[in-house]
Design a protein around this motif. Sequence first.
Motif, short mmCIF file in Angstrom:
data_model
loop_
_atom_site.label_atom_id
_atom_site.label_comp_id
_atom_site.label_asym_id
_atom_site.label_seq_id
_atom_site.Cartn_x
_atom_site.Cartn_y
_atom_site.Cartn_z
N GLN A 15 73.70 85.02 -10.44
CA GLN A 15 73.52 86.27 -9.76
C GLN A 15 73.25 87.56 -10.98
OE1 GLN A 15 75.42 86.83 -6.96
NE2 GLN A 15 74.89 84.62 -6.49
N LEU A 16 73.83 87.28 -11.98
CA LEU A 16 72.74 88.68 -13.17
C LEU A 16 71.43 88.75 -13.40
CD1 LEU A 16 76.45 88.93 -14.82
CD2 LEU A 16 75.03 90.40 -13.09
N CYS A 17 71.15 87.30 -13.56
CA CYS A 17 69.59 87.10 -14.54
C CYS A 17 68.40 87.02 -13.50
CB CYS A 17 69.77 85.88 -15.57
SG CYS A 17 71.61 86.31 -16.26
N ASP A 18 67.02 87.81 -14.16
CA ASP A 18 66.22 87.03 -13.39
C ASP A 18 65.48 86.75 -13.66
OD1 ASP A 18 66.00 89.94 -12.11
OD2 ASP A 18 65.92 90.53 -13.60
N ARG A 19 65.94 85.74 -15.86
CA ARG A 19 64.89 85.03 -16.50
C ARG A 19 66.00 84.09 -17.35
NH1 ARG A 19 60.80 83.18 -15.58
NH2 ARG A 19 60.05 82.63 -17.60
N LEU A 20 66.23 82.93 -17.00
CA LEU A 20 67.24 82.74 -18.41
C LEU A 20 66.98 81.46 -19.57
CD1 LEU A 20 69.01 80.28 -15.79
CD2 LEU A 20 69.88 82.68 -16.00
N VAL A 21 67.52 81.67 -20.55
CA VAL A 21 67.37 80.06 -21.10
C VAL A 21 68.46 80.06 -21.21
CG1 VAL A 21 66.46 80.09 -23.88
CG2 VAL A 21 66.04 81.52 -22.75
N VAL A 22 68.37 78.20 -20.98
CA VAL A 22 69.12 77.09 -21.18
C VAL A 22 69.40 76.57 -23.00
CG1 VAL A 22 70.65 75.41 -20.08
CG2 VAL A 22 69.75 76.82 -19.11
N LEU A 23 70.36 76.99 -23.31
CA LEU A 23 70.78 76.38 -24.57
C LEU A 23 71.38 74.67 -24.59
CD1 LEU A 23 71.35 79.57 -26.51
CD2 LEU A 23 68.77 78.05 -26.69
N ASP A 24 71.11 74.02 -25.83
CA ASP A 24 71.80 72.82 -25.59
C ASP A 24 72.01 72.74 -26.99
OD1 ASP A 24 73.77 70.84 -25.33
OD2 ASP A 24 72.23 69.72 -24.81
N PRO A 34 66.41 81.92 -12.07
CA PRO A 34 67.47 80.95 -11.66
C PRO A 34 66.36 79.91 -10.75
CG PRO A 34 68.74 82.75 -12.19
CD PRO A 34 67.13 83.02 -12.37
N ALA A 35 65.86 80.83 -9.82
CA ALA A 35 65.43 79.19 -8.63
C ALA A 35 64.72 78.16 -9.57
CB ALA A 35 64.50 80.22 -7.48
N GLU A 36 63.41 79.34 -10.17
CA GLU A 36 62.20 78.00 -10.72
C GLU A 36 63.93 76.98 -11.85
OE1 GLU A 36 59.14 81.07 -12.25
OE2 GLU A 36 60.29 81.11 -13.00
N LEU A 37 64.32 77.09 -11.95
CA LEU A 37 65.56 75.90 -12.79
C LEU A 37 66.30 75.24 -12.02
CD1 LEU A 37 66.71 78.03 -15.47
CD2 LEU A 37 64.96 76.57 -15.92
N ILE A 38 66.23 75.63 -11.03
CA ILE A 38 67.15 74.81 -9.73
C ILE A 38 66.12 74.09 -8.94
CG2 ILE A 38 68.12 74.59 -7.96
CD1 ILE A 38 69.39 77.43 -8.23
N ALA A 39 65.05 74.25 -8.99
CA ALA A 39 63.56 73.71 -8.37
C ALA A 39 63.30 72.10 -8.76
CB ALA A 39 63.16 74.73 -8.34
N THR A 40 63.25 73.33 -10.45
CA THR A 40 62.59 71.75 -11.13
C THR A 40 63.54 71.19 -11.75
OG1 THR A 40 60.86 73.58 -11.87
CG2 THR A 40 61.62 71.43 -13.44
N TYR A 41 64.64 71.26 -11.90
CA TYR A 41 65.87 70.44 -12.08
C TYR A 41 66.91 69.89 -11.63
CZ TYR A 41 63.99 71.81 -16.53
OH TYR A 41 62.77 72.08 -18.12
N SER A 42 66.76 70.13 -10.40
CA SER A 42 67.49 69.27 -9.42
C SER A 42 67.37 69.71 -7.83
CB SER A 42 69.72 71.01 -9.43
OG SER A 42 70.04 69.85 -8.53
N THR A 43 67.95 68.83 -6.89
CA THR A 43 67.58 69.11 -5.59
C THR A 43 67.71 69.76 -5.10
OG1 THR A 43 69.91 67.98 -5.19
CG2 THR A 43 67.62 66.38 -5.67
N ARG A 44 67.51 70.85 -3.28
CA ARG A 44 68.21 71.11 -2.71
C ARG A 44 69.41 71.32 -2.21
NH1 ARG A 44 68.33 72.35 3.05
NH2 ARG A 44 68.02 70.87 3.15
N GLU A 45 69.85 69.78 -2.39
CA GLU A 45 71.62 70.31 -2.18
C GLU A 45 72.56 69.31 -3.55
OE1 GLU A 45 72.36 69.83 2.50
OE2 GLU A 45 72.34 71.92 2.75
N VAL A 46 73.78 69.13 -2.87
CA VAL A 46 74.06 68.08 -3.58
C VAL A 46 75.35 68.08 -2.41
CG1 VAL A 46 76.06 67.94 -5.71
CG2 VAL A 46 73.66 69.73 -5.84
N LEU A 47 75.76 66.88 -2.49
CA LEU A 47 77.17 66.45 -1.93
C LEU A 47 78.24 65.91 -3.00
CD1 LEU A 47 78.24 65.16 0.46
CD2 LEU A 47 77.25 63.25 0.46
N GLU A 48 79.19 66.68 -2.87
CA GLU A 48 80.67 66.62 -3.83
C GLU A 48 81.38 65.58 -3.91
OE1 GLU A 48 82.18 69.61 -5.74
OE2 GLU A 48 80.77 71.05 -6.48
N LEU A 49 82.13 63.94 -3.67
CA LEU A 49 82.25 63.49 -3.19
C LEU A 49 83.90 63.23 -3.56
CD1 LEU A 49 79.97 60.88 -2.17
CD2 LEU A 49 81.41 62.26 -0.43
#
Length: 124
Positions: A15-24, A34-49
Amino acid sequence: MSLVLTTHYMDEAEQLCDRLVVLDKGKIVAHGSPAELIATYSTREVLELRFPIGEQATAVEKLRAARPADRMEELPDRLLWYTAEGDAALSAVHELGLRPATALARRASLEDVFLALTGRALVD
């Protein structure tokens, strides 16, 4: 002007960041909006079961046999199925004769990105 925010709350960062860095473990594993990271590393939707106690392992086995190419994350309390269409994925679950206790199709989030990049949930 820049402001540095550190947080473990991925919804807050989204919600708050225009750009971010993910650290591990102190190393940068990804950066972008946030939108770039989601598009690159995830899918459009997630089904939680969530399955009744003792039924998740069997459900995971059936789903992986039927859909071996799809990305699934098995967490202690739920199964996350990464998909382009959550409702279609839920229909496939029912076609296999599986009856989850709860099912939620939602849009992917930064928490899903974190899980994909680090292999562990934020609670680890």
